[in-house]
Design a protein around this motif. Structure first.
Motif, PDB file in Angstrom:
ATOM      1  N   VAL A 163       0.425  -1.392   0.007  1.00  0.00           N
ATOM      2  CA  VAL A 163       0.106   0.005  -0.051  1.00  0.00           C
ATOM      3  C   VAL A 163       1.440   1.638   0.149  1.00  0.00           C
ATOM      4  O   VAL A 163       0.804   2.482  -0.920  1.00  0.00           O
ATOM      5  N   GLU A 164       1.911   1.300   0.776  1.00  0.00           N
ATOM      6  CA  GLU A 164       2.858   1.918   0.677  1.00  0.00           C
ATOM      7  C   GLU A 164       3.569   2.937  -0.783  1.00  0.00           C
ATOM      8  O   GLU A 164       3.258   3.742  -1.076  1.00  0.00           O
ATOM      9  N   ALA A 165       4.083   1.520  -1.544  1.00  0.00           N
ATOM     10  CA  ALA A 165       3.949   1.796  -2.471  1.00  0.00           C
ATOM     11  C   ALA A 165       3.096   2.923  -3.854  1.00  0.00           C
ATOM     12  O   ALA A 165       3.770   3.762  -4.263  1.00  0.00           O
ATOM     13  N   VAL A 166       1.542   2.548  -3.593  1.00  0.00           N
ATOM     14  CA  VAL A 166       0.735   2.744  -4.184  1.00  0.00           C
ATOM     15  C   VAL A 166       0.573   4.343  -3.671  1.00  0.00           C
ATOM     16  O   VAL A 166       1.039   4.914  -4.280  1.00  0.00           O
ATOM     17  N   VAL A 167       0.363   4.397  -2.400  1.00  0.00           N
ATOM     18  CA  VAL A 167      -0.151   5.790  -2.091  1.00  0.00           C
ATOM     19  C   VAL A 167       1.539   6.694  -2.617  1.00  0.00           C
ATOM     20  O   VAL A 167       1.019   7.930  -3.153  1.00  0.00           O
ATOM     21  N   ASN A 168       2.314   6.375  -2.431  1.00  0.00           N
ATOM     22  CA  ASN A 168       3.552   7.125  -3.056  1.00  0.00           C
ATOM     23  C   ASN A 168       3.500   7.350  -5.050  1.00  0.00           C
ATOM     24  O   ASN A 168       3.770   8.782  -4.940  1.00  0.00           O
ATOM     25  N   CYS A 192      -9.158  10.408  -1.467  1.00  0.00           N
ATOM     26  CA  CYS A 192      -8.044  12.013  -1.876  1.00  0.00           C
ATOM     27  C   CYS A 192      -7.880  13.579  -1.031  1.00  0.00           C
ATOM     28  O   CYS A 192      -6.894  13.898  -2.035  1.00  0.00           O
ATOM     29  N   PHE A 193      -8.263  13.665  -0.372  1.00  0.00           N
ATOM     30  CA  PHE A 193      -8.254  14.368   0.811  1.00  0.00           C
ATOM     31  C   PHE A 193      -7.140  13.874   1.556  1.00  0.00           C
ATOM     32  O   PHE A 193      -5.985  14.665   1.436  1.00  0.00           O
ATOM     33  N   ALA A 194      -6.844  12.945   1.889  1.00  0.00           N
ATOM     34  CA  ALA A 194      -6.048  12.715   2.862  1.00  0.00           C
ATOM     35  C   ALA A 194      -4.371  12.376   2.150  1.00  0.00           C
ATOM     36  O   ALA A 194      -3.649  13.084   1.741  1.00  0.00           O
ATOM     37  N   LEU A 195      -5.107  12.067   0.405  1.00  0.00           N
ATOM     38  CA  LEU A 195      -3.884  11.898  -0.289  1.00  0.00           C
ATOM     39  C   LEU A 195      -3.232  13.484  -1.103  1.00  0.00           C
ATOM     40  O   LEU A 195      -1.531  13.507  -1.090  1.00  0.00           O
ATOM     41  N   SER A 196      -3.746  14.411  -1.321  1.00  0.00           N
ATOM     42  CA  SER A 196      -3.869  15.741  -1.650  1.00  0.00           C
ATOM     43  C   SER A 196      -2.888  15.566  -0.752  1.00  0.00           C
ATOM     44  O   SER A 196      -2.584  17.224  -0.976  1.00  0.00           O
ATOM     45  N   ALA A 197      -3.273  16.519   0.654  1.00  0.00           N
ATOM     46  CA  ALA A 197      -2.658  16.744   2.123  1.00  0.00           C
ATOM     47  C   ALA A 197      -1.315  16.050   1.913  1.00  0.00           C
ATOM     48  O   ALA A 197      -0.304  17.507   2.501  1.00  0.00           O
ATOM     49  N   LYS A 198      -0.833  15.004   1.707  1.00  0.00           N
ATOM     50  CA  LYS A 198       0.726  14.558   1.969  1.00  0.00           C
ATOM     51  C   LYS A 198       1.516  15.248   0.514  1.00  0.00           C
ATOM     52  O   LYS A 198       2.308  15.386   0.404  1.00  0.00           O
ATOM     53  N   ALA A 199       0.255  15.151  -0.765  1.00  0.00           N
ATOM     54  CA  ALA A 199       1.048  15.798  -1.643  1.00  0.00           C
ATOM     55  C   ALA A 199       1.415  17.213  -1.294  1.00  0.00           C
ATOM     56  O   ALA A 199       2.540  17.352  -2.628  1.00  0.00           O
ATOM     57  N   PHE A 200       0.431  17.709  -1.420  1.00  0.00           N
ATOM     58  CA  PHE A 200       0.871  19.323  -1.467  1.00  0.00           C
ATOM     59  C   PHE A 200       1.234  20.020  -0.447  1.00  0.00           C
ATOM     60  O   PHE A 200       1.376  20.916   0.396  1.00  0.00           O
ATOM     61  N   GLY A 201       0.776  19.572   0.693  1.00  0.00           N
ATOM     62  CA  GLY A 201       1.283  19.719   2.786  1.00  0.00           C
ATOM     63  C   GLY A 201      -0.196  20.252   2.677  1.00  0.00           C
ATOM     64  O   GLY A 201      -1.426  20.864   1.905  1.00  0.00           O
ATOM     65  N   TYR A 258     -20.436  16.429 -15.615  1.00  0.00           N
ATOM     66  CA  TYR A 258     -20.277  17.554 -15.788  1.00  0.00           C
ATOM     67  C   TYR A 258     -20.416  17.674 -13.761  1.00  0.00           C
ATOM     68  O   TYR A 258     -20.949  19.084 -13.739  1.00  0.00           O
ATOM     69  N   GLY A 259     -21.204  16.570 -13.567  1.00  0.00           N
ATOM     70  CA  GLY A 259     -20.954  17.104 -11.929  1.00  0.00           C
ATOM     71  C   GLY A 259     -20.058  16.739 -10.810  1.00  0.00           C
ATOM     72  O   GLY A 259     -18.173  16.979 -11.192  1.00  0.00           O
ATOM     73  N   ASP A 260     -20.666  15.732 -10.629  1.00  0.00           N
ATOM     74  CA  ASP A 260     -19.012  14.659  -9.775  1.00  0.00           C
ATOM     75  C   ASP A 260     -17.898  14.190 -10.321  1.00  0.00           C
ATOM     76  O   ASP A 260     -16.754  13.745 -10.435  1.00  0.00           O
ATOM     77  N   GLY A 261     -18.244  14.424 -11.523  1.00  0.00           N
ATOM     78  CA  GLY A 261     -16.781  13.794 -12.769  1.00  0.00           C
ATOM     79  C   GLY A 261     -16.634  14.933 -13.296  1.00  0.00           C
ATOM     80  O   GLY A 261     -15.708  14.650 -14.510  1.00  0.00           O
ATOM     81  N   GLY A 262     -17.024  15.926 -13.021  1.00  0.00           N
ATOM     82  CA  GLY A 262     -16.493  16.979 -13.522  1.00  0.00           C
ATOM     83  C   GLY A 262     -15.386  17.578 -12.708  1.00  0.00           C
ATOM     84  O   GLY A 262     -14.974  18.176 -11.416  1.00  0.00           O
ATOM     85  N   ALA A 263     -14.347  17.378 -12.870  1.00  0.00           N
ATOM     86  CA  ALA A 263     -12.495  17.591 -12.158  1.00  0.00           C
ATOM     87  C   ALA A 263     -11.308  17.988 -13.203  1.00  0.00           C
ATOM     88  O   ALA A 263     -11.720  17.636 -13.711  1.00  0.00           O
ATOM     89  N   ASP A 264     -10.773  18.078 -12.102  1.00  0.00           N
ATOM     90  CA  ASP A 264      -8.876  17.774 -12.987  1.00  0.00           C
ATOM     91  C   ASP A 264      -8.183  16.533 -13.356  1.00  0.00           C
ATOM     92  O   ASP A 264      -7.389  16.496 -14.010  1.00  0.00           O
ATOM     93  N   ILE A 265      -8.721  16.305 -11.490  1.00  0.00           N
ATOM     94  CA  ILE A 265      -7.618  15.001 -11.493  1.00  0.00           C
ATOM     95  C   ILE A 265      -8.168  14.302 -11.220  1.00  0.00           C
ATOM     96  O   ILE A 265      -9.262  14.326  -9.849  1.00  0.00           O
ATOM     97  N   MET A 266      -8.461  12.875 -10.986  1.00  0.00           N
ATOM     98  CA  MET A 266      -9.012  11.881 -10.311  1.00  0.00           C
ATOM     99  C   MET A 266      -8.138  10.535  -9.672  1.00  0.00           C
ATOM    100  O   MET A 266      -7.632   9.750 -10.032  1.00  0.00           O
ATOM    101  N   PRO A 267      -7.970  10.903  -8.938  1.00  0.00           N
ATOM    102  CA  PRO A 267      -6.348  10.245  -8.508  1.00  0.00           C
ATOM    103  C   PRO A 267      -7.030   8.865  -7.931  1.00  0.00           C
ATOM    104  O   PRO A 267      -5.753   8.132  -7.805  1.00  0.00           O
ATOM    105  N   ILE A 268      -7.898   8.547  -7.291  1.00  0.00           N
ATOM    106  CA  ILE A 268      -8.859   7.127  -7.105  1.00  0.00           C
ATOM    107  C   ILE A 268      -9.643   6.265  -8.254  1.00  0.00           C
ATOM    108  O   ILE A 268      -9.967   5.423  -7.889  1.00  0.00           O
ATOM    109  N   GLY A 269      -9.578   6.921  -9.509  1.00  0.00           N
ATOM    110  CA  GLY A 269     -10.635   6.592 -10.074  1.00  0.00           C
ATOM    111  C   GLY A 269      -9.798   4.886 -10.435  1.00  0.00           C
ATOM    112  O   GLY A 269     -10.132   4.627 -11.663  1.00  0.00           O
ATOM    113  N   ASN A 270      -8.533   4.397 -10.761  1.00  0.00           N
ATOM    114  CA  ASN A 270      -8.955   3.085 -10.965  1.00  0.00           C
ATOM    115  C   ASN A 270      -8.351   2.241 -10.099  1.00  0.00           C
ATOM    116  O   ASN A 270      -7.660   1.003 -10.264  1.00  0.00           O
TER     117      ASN A 270
END
Lengths: 332, 84
Positions: A17-22, A54-63, A216-228
């Motif tokens: 899991v750690e490798a996937v998160v990184n 997604c929120f936790a991943l973003s917090a880790k990625a950008f601070g 164009y609702g919850d399908g409207g975003a720039d990036i979907m990090p858990i889409g796969n």
């Protein structure tokens, strides 16, 4: 000779899991900062498992100072959602903004249009004394008929009435309810543009591929990090990232209609653990016979499930399509 | 098939042929219209509404069986049974 692993119940679980998160964090940084040239991330936080990961991943990625969590409740939202979202944002030390979208939805006549269609089916329905939801007929998944939708109303004493939804009323209820996701998307983009941030979309693999999202609702975003990622994998990430237990243990809901409704009841028709495994077998071309043996189910049931998946993929293709623009003016 | 069922079948067939989303020439009275992909979920919902409006029958949860809807013949027999 095929290198495909034999089908097993654990085949979808992530070994590292750690490798996937990184890997996801590295790609998030590259996509947002370099490719999109944005300064941080906006995430809609509903208190659900997908948005929390997604929120936790973003917090880790950008601070934490480069991420903002936006809570967007409306009058039908569960009261738990805001408390859970606040617990999450506090845990990661990220700013949370609450935007109540009830008035905006009333401006779109979201509730009025929805309730008009509900009353057409149940004239007795009054939104002040009844709750409502729509769901899929359970029998649909294991035979070759496509699913039909039912409308349920529940009075203040808990008495429930169900009816198969006529197509016109179904379409009106869905179209009106979809204002909710589209209003949230517009709100997220307001905050993203005001900060020059990117919008992080939260759909998981099933939602994307089976079409459980609003175009164009919850399908409207720039990036979907858990889409796969399968839902079981999303839970693995949640544990690793330290998402609060109260969120991990919560049953996934649609949080769209006034009556409580699980995602399984509304759309997927199977518990996510089973759905993950059958979907994996389906999309990786395992035979229904092999999957049936491992899952200890009749082959005919697995064949019907695979047929249902195929149908869902085909009938929701429209949702995943970008606008068609290969008209006049193509380069020769 | 009774004379009444044949009349129903002609109406059902006419509807199915105009509403199907694929090669209409291939659809026979016994073709499995859902399994073979001629109708999707939305098509099923519209079909139910058509049957209600055209024949005045109400479809219940317990009617949602493959044997009642899998083909033009099956739908016609189902409508004939419900009408009686």
């Amino acid at each position: 000779m095929s290198s495909k692993k034999p089908f097993s119940k654990d085949i979808i679980l992530l070994d590292d899991v750690e490798a996937v998160v990184n890997e996801i964090i590295n790609k998030l940084q590259k996509d947002v900062l370099r490719n999109l040239k944005r300064l941080g991330a906006i995430v809609g936080t509903s208190g659900g498992i997908d948005s929390s990961v997604c929120f936790a991943l973003s917090a880790k990625a950008f601070g934490p100072d480069k991420v903002v969590g936006i809570m967007m409740p409306e009058k039908d939202s569960s009261k738990d959602s805001e408390a859970l979202a606040r617990e999450l944002t506090a845990k990661f030390g990220v700013m949370a903004i609450k935007e109540d979208i009830t008035d905006a939805l009333a401006g779109f006549k979201c509730y009025e249009r929805r309730d008009e269609a509900v009353r057409h089916v149940f004239p007795i329905y009054d939104p002040k004394s009844y709750k409502m939801k729509i769901g899929i007929k359970q029998s649909g998944l294991s035979n070759n008929l496509p699913p039909l939708f039912t409308l349920t109303i529940i009075d203040s004493k808990g008495k429930q009435e169900d009816q198969i939804l006529p197509v016109k009323d179904y379409l009106q209820i869905v179209a009106a309810s979809n204002f909710k996701q589209r209003c949230r998307m517009a709100t997220l983009y307001y905050h993203a543009e005001a900060l020059h941030y990117a919008v992080i979309g939260t759909p998981n693999k099933h939602e994307q591929e089976q079409g459980f999202f609003v175009k164009y609702g919850d399908g409207g975003a720039d990036i979907m990090p858990i889409g796969n990622l399968y839902k079981s994998q999303v839970y693995q990430l949640a544990e690793y990232l330290g998402v609060p237990k109260s969120i991990i243990e919560r049953t996934p809901t649609t949080d769209t209609y006034s009556a409580e409704q699980t995602q399984e009841e509304f759309f997927f028709q199977l518990p996510f653990g089973l759905m993950d495994r059958y979907w994996y077998g389906f999309e990786n071309d395992y035979s229904p016979e092999e999957v049936a043996e491992v899952m200890d189910e009749p082959v005919d049931k697995v064949k019907a499930l695979f047929g249902n998946f195929e149908r869902k993929k085909k009938t929701t293709e429209y949702l995943r399509m970008s606008p068609i623009r290969d008209y006049y003016g193509l380069k020769v | 098939m009774t004379e009444e069922t044949i009349k129903i079948r002609d109406k059902v067939k006419s509807y199915v042929l105009q509403a199907a989303s694929a090669d209409k020439e291939k659809i026979k009275d016994t073709s499995l219209i859902f399994k073979e992909g001629y109708f999707d979920s939305m098509g099923f919902m519209v079909l139910i509404s058509f049957l209600e409006e055209e024949f005045g029958i109400k479809t219940n949860d317990s009617d949602l069986l493959e044997e009642n809807f899998e083909s033009i013949n099956a739908i016609s027999e189902f409508v004939a049974r419900k009408s009686n």
